[in-house]
Write an enzyme that holds these catalytic residues in place. Structure first.
Site, PDB file in Angstrom:
ATOM      1  N   ASN A   1       0.986  -1.241   0.273  1.00  0.00           N
ATOM      2  CA  ASN A   1      -0.056   0.013   0.120  1.00  0.00           C
ATOM      3  C   ASN A   1       0.867   1.160  -0.093  1.00  0.00           C
ATOM      4  O   ASN A   1       1.465   1.703   1.113  1.00  0.00           O
ATOM      5  CB  ASN A   1      -0.812   0.168   1.217  1.00  0.00           C
ATOM      6  CG  ASN A   1      -1.643   1.219   1.397  1.00  0.00           C
ATOM      7  OD1 ASN A   1      -1.704   2.031   0.366  1.00  0.00           O
ATOM      8  ND2 ASN A   1      -2.445   1.263   2.348  1.00  0.00           N
ATOM      9  N   TRP A   2       1.178   1.940  -1.253  1.00  0.00           N
ATOM     10  CA  TRP A   2       2.053   2.868  -1.207  1.00  0.00           C
ATOM     11  C   TRP A   2       1.392   4.304  -0.574  1.00  0.00           C
ATOM     12  O   TRP A   2       2.191   5.295  -0.721  1.00  0.00           O
ATOM     13  CB  TRP A   2       2.362   3.039  -2.906  1.00  0.00           C
ATOM     14  CG  TRP A   2       3.519   1.979  -3.233  1.00  0.00           C
ATOM     15  CD1 TRP A   2       4.230   1.029  -2.607  1.00  0.00           C
ATOM     16  CD2 TRP A   2       3.877   2.103  -4.647  1.00  0.00           C
ATOM     17  NE1 TRP A   2       4.757   0.468  -3.329  1.00  0.00           N
ATOM     18  CE2 TRP A   2       4.888   0.889  -4.506  1.00  0.00           C
ATOM     19  CE3 TRP A   2       3.803   2.844  -5.641  1.00  0.00           C
ATOM     20  CZ2 TRP A   2       5.534   0.512  -5.624  1.00  0.00           C
ATOM     21  CZ3 TRP A   2       4.547   2.456  -6.948  1.00  0.00           C
ATOM     22  CH2 TRP A   2       5.362   1.290  -6.897  1.00  0.00           C
ATOM     23  N   LYS A   3       0.078   4.374  -0.426  1.00  0.00           N
ATOM     24  CA  LYS A   3      -0.630   5.503   0.107  1.00  0.00           C
ATOM     25  C   LYS A   3      -0.287   6.629  -0.903  1.00  0.00           C
ATOM     26  O   LYS A   3      -0.283   6.321  -2.172  1.00  0.00           O
ATOM     27  CB  LYS A   3      -0.136   5.571   1.522  1.00  0.00           C
ATOM     28  CG  LYS A   3      -0.191   4.426   2.421  1.00  0.00           C
ATOM     29  CD  LYS A   3       0.002   4.866   3.934  1.00  0.00           C
ATOM     30  CE  LYS A   3      -0.293   3.389   4.766  1.00  0.00           C
ATOM     31  NZ  LYS A   3      -0.193   3.464   6.161  1.00  0.00           N
TER      32      LYS A   3
ATOM     33  N   HIS B   1      -9.635   1.373   4.653  1.00  0.00           N
ATOM     34  CA  HIS B   1      -8.427   1.539   5.232  1.00  0.00           C
ATOM     35  C   HIS B   1      -8.702   2.646   6.317  1.00  0.00           C
ATOM     36  O   HIS B   1      -9.382   3.589   6.183  1.00  0.00           O
ATOM     37  CB  HIS B   1      -7.357   1.991   4.555  1.00  0.00           C
ATOM     38  CG  HIS B   1      -6.057   2.111   4.811  1.00  0.00           C
ATOM     39  ND1 HIS B   1      -5.508   2.836   5.684  1.00  0.00           N
ATOM     40  CD2 HIS B   1      -5.198   1.018   4.960  1.00  0.00           C
ATOM     41  CE1 HIS B   1      -4.451   2.756   6.290  1.00  0.00           C
ATOM     42  NE2 HIS B   1      -4.199   1.541   5.803  1.00  0.00           N
TER      43      HIS B   1
ATOM     44  N   GLU C   1      -7.023   5.186   7.537  1.00  0.00           N
ATOM     45  CA  GLU C   1      -6.569   6.545   7.172  1.00  0.00           C
ATOM     46  C   GLU C   1      -7.826   7.041   6.313  1.00  0.00           C
ATOM     47  O   GLU C   1      -8.206   8.380   6.404  1.00  0.00           O
ATOM     48  CB  GLU C   1      -5.332   6.504   6.312  1.00  0.00           C
ATOM     49  CG  GLU C   1      -4.208   6.323   7.205  1.00  0.00           C
ATOM     50  CD  GLU C   1      -3.111   5.703   6.584  1.00  0.00           C
ATOM     51  OE1 GLU C   1      -2.952   5.418   5.346  1.00  0.00           O
ATOM     52  OE2 GLU C   1      -2.074   5.394   7.179  1.00  0.00           O
TER      53      GLU C   1
ATOM     54  N   GLU D   1      -5.708  -4.614  10.767  1.00  0.00           N
ATOM     55  CA  GLU D   1      -4.792  -3.581  10.851  1.00  0.00           C
ATOM     56  C   GLU D   1      -5.126  -2.723  12.107  1.00  0.00           C
ATOM     57  O   GLU D   1      -5.834  -1.611  12.151  1.00  0.00           O
ATOM     58  CB  GLU D   1      -5.088  -2.610   9.363  1.00  0.00           C
ATOM     59  CG  GLU D   1      -4.526  -3.339   8.399  1.00  0.00           C
ATOM     60  CD  GLU D   1      -3.829  -2.299   7.428  1.00  0.00           C
ATOM     61  OE1 GLU D   1      -2.797  -2.749   7.020  1.00  0.00           O
ATOM     62  OE2 GLU D   1      -4.338  -1.154   7.217  1.00  0.00           O
TER      63      GLU D   1
ATOM     64  N   GLY E   1       2.223   2.478  10.927  1.00  0.00           N
ATOM     65  CA  GLY E   1       3.157   3.541  10.676  1.00  0.00           C
ATOM     66  C   GLY E   1       3.807   4.128  12.210  1.00  0.00           C
ATOM     67  O   GLY E   1       4.501   5.117  12.136  1.00  0.00           O
TER      68      GLY E   1
ATOM     69  N   SER F   1       2.998  -1.593  10.576  1.00  0.00           N
ATOM     70  CA  SER F   1       4.641  -1.982  11.152  1.00  0.00           C
ATOM     71  C   SER F   1       5.232  -3.123  10.607  1.00  0.00           C
ATOM     72  O   SER F   1       6.137  -3.586  11.175  1.00  0.00           O
ATOM     73  CB  SER F   1       4.809  -1.363  12.346  1.00  0.00           C
ATOM     74  OG  SER F   1       4.405  -0.275  12.678  1.00  0.00           O
TER      75      SER F   1
ATOM     76  N   GLY G   1       2.909  -0.807   4.288  1.00  0.00           N
ATOM     77  CA  GLY G   1       2.797   0.400   3.936  1.00  0.00           C
ATOM     78  C   GLY G   1       4.075   0.889   3.748  1.00  0.00           C
ATOM     79  O   GLY G   1       4.741   0.722   2.823  1.00  0.00           O
ATOM     80  N   GLY G   2       4.666   1.553   4.795  1.00  0.00           N
ATOM     81  CA  GLY G   2       6.001   2.277   4.486  1.00  0.00           C
ATOM     82  C   GLY G   2       7.084   1.210   3.846  1.00  0.00           C
ATOM     83  O   GLY G   2       7.793   1.811   3.266  1.00  0.00           O
TER      84      GLY G   2
HETATM   85  P1  PGA Z   1       2.769   0.544   7.689  1.00  0.00           P
HETATM   86  O1  PGA Z   1       1.251   0.827   7.157  1.00  0.00           O
HETATM   87  O2  PGA Z   1       3.048  -0.800   7.115  1.00  0.00           O
HETATM   88  O3  PGA Z   1       3.372   1.868   7.295  1.00  0.00           O
HETATM   89  O4  PGA Z   1       2.451   0.501   9.212  1.00  0.00           O
HETATM   90  C1  PGA Z   1       0.174  -0.295   6.821  1.00  0.00           C
HETATM   91  C2  PGA Z   1      -0.943   0.087   6.519  1.00  0.00           C
HETATM   92  O5  PGA Z   1      -1.584   1.450   6.656  1.00  0.00           O
HETATM   93  O6  PGA Z   1      -1.552  -0.478   5.501  1.00  0.00           O
END
Ligand code: PGA
Length: 251
Positions: A8-10, A93, A95, A167, A173, A213, A234-235
Site C-alpha cells: 500500500n503505497w498510500k 483503510h 486512514e 490493521e 506507521g 509496521s 505500508g512504509g
Molecule cells: P505501515 O502501514 O506498514 O506503514 O504501518 C500499513 C498500512 O497502513 O496498510
C-alpha cells in the site's frame, strides 16, 4: 491458496518515474517466487503506467467509489478499475475512515459494489489504541465486520474471494507492530465471526492478512507462526529491497 502480500503505497511516491523504478525493482526481485501473489497499490494517477502486471505481480487500488458513473467529481468507479486491468481493491483503510470520515455504512456500500464488479476486496478492520486499552478490540472488530458485510449473502461472499486485513490503528506507521500471538488470536476471532455470520466452510476459505509496521524482520512470524495468509505493507513497501525481502522470507 497463494499467500498475498500487498504493497500500500498510500500518497507516495511523488513522481511516475520513481513509481516505475520501485515497481520494476520489485518485479525483478520477486520474479522467481511462485507461491506468493504480490499486489502493488500505487496512487490512482500511476496505475495505468507504472508497469505491466505479471502472473505473480498484480496492480490494486487503494480506494474506490460506490457508484458506477456520473456527477461525482474527483471519484473513480469500480468499473473504471476493472476496465483498466486492476483486480484488487483495498477498502475501509483506517486512514480513509479518519481523514475522509468513511463510516462502516460507506464501506458497506463500497464493498457491495466491488463484489458486484467482480473485483477482489481487501477489507481493512482494526481498533484504536484507546479502544484496545479499554479491552474493546473484540467488540469493535465484530461490529465492523457485521456492518460492513450487511446484505452480503453467503453466496456473494464466497464468490467475492474477500480478504480481511487486521490493521490495528495503533500499529500503523508507528514501528510498534502487533505481537504474533495476538495477531493469531485475532485471526481466529475473525474466522469465528465469519463462521457465525455465514458458515464454517466459508470462514475456512477466507484469507486473513495482517498490516501495521510490517518489515522483513517481523513478516515471517505472521505467516509461519500466526498462520495468516498474507500481509498489508505500508512504509516498507516503498523500499524495493526491503519489500522484496519481506516477500522472500514468507515464501
Ligand atoms: P505501515 O502501514 O506498514 O506503514 O504501518 C500499513 C498500512 O497502513 O496498510
Amino acid at each position: 491458496m497463494k499467500l498475498l502480500i500487498i504493497a500500500n503505497w498510500k500518497m507516495n511516491p511523488q513522481s511516475l518515474q520513481e513509481a516505475k523504478r520501485i515497481f520494476d525493482s520489485i518485479k525483478r526481485g520477486v520474479r522467481n517466487i511462485k507461491n506468493v501473489e504480490v499486489v502493488i497499490c500505487p496512487p490512482f494517477i500511476f496505475m495505468p503506467s507504472v508497469g505491466r502486471q505479471t502472473p505473480n505481480v498484480k496492480i490494486g487500488a487503494q480506494n474506490v467509489f460506490w457508484e458506477e458513473k456520473g456527477a461525482y467529481t474527483g471519484e473513480i468507479s469500480p468499473e473504471m478499475l476493472k476496465n483498466s486491468g486492476c483486480q484488487y481493491v483495498i477498502v475501509g483503510h483506517s486512514e480513509r475512515r479518519k481523514y475522509f470520515t468513511e463510516t462502516d455504512e460507506i464501506v458497506n456500500k463500497k464493498l457491495k459494489k466491488i463484489i458486484e464488479t467482480k473485483l477482489i476486496p481487501v477489507l481493512c478492520i482494526g481498533e484504536t489504541q484507546e479502544e484496545r486499552n479499554k479491552v474493546k478490540t473484540e467488540t469493535i472488530l465484530k461490529r465492523q465486520i457485521e456492518l460492513v458485510l450487511k446484505e452480503v449473502s453467503g453466496l456473494k461472499f464466497q464468490a467475492s474471494r474477500l480478504c480481511i486485513a487486521y490493521e490495528p490503528i495503533w500499529a500503523i506507521g508507528t514501528g510498534k507492530p502487533c505481537d504474533v500471538e495476538e495477531a493469531q488470536k485475532i485471526g481466529l476471532l475473525i474466522r469465528k465471526i465469519i463462521s457465525k455470520l455465514y458458515s464454517r466452510p466459508i470462514s475456512q476459505k477466507l484469507r486473513i492478512l495482517y498490516g501495521g509496521s510490517v518489515n522483513s524482520k517481523n513478516a515471517a512470524g505472521y505467516i509461519k507462526e500466526a498462520r495468516l495468509q498474507g500481509l498489508l505493507v505500508g512504509g516498507a513497501s516503498l523500499k524495493a529491497k526491503e519489500f522484496i525481502k519481506i516477500v522472500r522470507v514468507v515464501s
